[in-house]
Design an enzyme around this catalytic site. Structure first.
Site, mmCIF file in Angstrom:
data_model
loop_
_atom_site.group_PDB
_atom_site.id
_atom_site.type_symbol
_atom_site.label_atom_id
_atom_site.label_comp_id
_atom_site.label_asym_id
_atom_site.label_seq_id
_atom_site.Cartn_x
_atom_site.Cartn_y
_atom_site.Cartn_z
ATOM 1 C CG MET A 1 -2.005 1.017 1.318
ATOM 2 S SD MET A 1 -1.595 2.906 1.477
ATOM 3 C CE MET A 1 -1.017 3.024 3.200
ATOM 4 N N PRO A 2 0.789 2.331 -0.663
ATOM 5 C CG PRO A 2 0.946 4.350 -1.522
ATOM 6 C CD PRO A 2 1.605 3.469 -0.525
ATOM 7 C CG HIS A 3 -1.511 -0.752 -6.848
ATOM 8 N ND1 HIS A 3 -0.425 -0.775 -7.663
ATOM 9 C CD2 HIS A 3 -2.582 -0.765 -8.152
ATOM 10 C CE1 HIS A 3 -0.746 -1.337 -8.809
ATOM 11 N NE2 HIS A 3 -1.884 -1.224 -9.126
ATOM 12 C CB ILE A 28 3.870 7.525 -3.353
ATOM 13 C CG1 ILE A 28 2.804 7.458 -4.448
ATOM 14 C CG2 ILE A 28 3.152 6.642 -2.111
ATOM 15 C CD1 ILE A 28 1.532 8.153 -3.921
ATOM 16 C CB SER A 40 2.881 -1.569 -6.582
ATOM 17 O OG SER A 40 1.483 -1.498 -5.962
#
Length: 73
Positions: A1-3, A28, A40
């Site tokens: 997390m996060p994607h 991010i 990711s």
């Protein structure tokens, strides 16, 4: 997390995609205070003639209230 999923028209080189993914990863990490291993990034190409039908109508328009950055078209 996060994607994060980035959709764009075809024609972006693999080198450009790598750079986009690296830069988004850095943003991010900083903005969400997450380690690199938690991030990711997927990049998907959508033909220009299918954009409105496949992306705008299915993903953008029905979720307009959830978008933090809305398109200008």
């Amino acid at each position: 997390m996060p994607h994060v999923v980035v959709k764009l028209y075809p024609g972006t080189s693999e080198e450009q995609k790598e750079k986009i993914a690296q830069e988004i990863t850095q943003v991010i990490m900083k903005g969400a205070d997450k380690p690199e291993s938690a991030v990711s990034i997927a990049i998907s190409e959508v033909a220009e003639d299918l954009w409105m039908q496949e992306v705008y109508d299915k993903e953008i328009k029905p979720n307009m209230e959830k978008l933090y950055k809305k398109p200008g078209y």
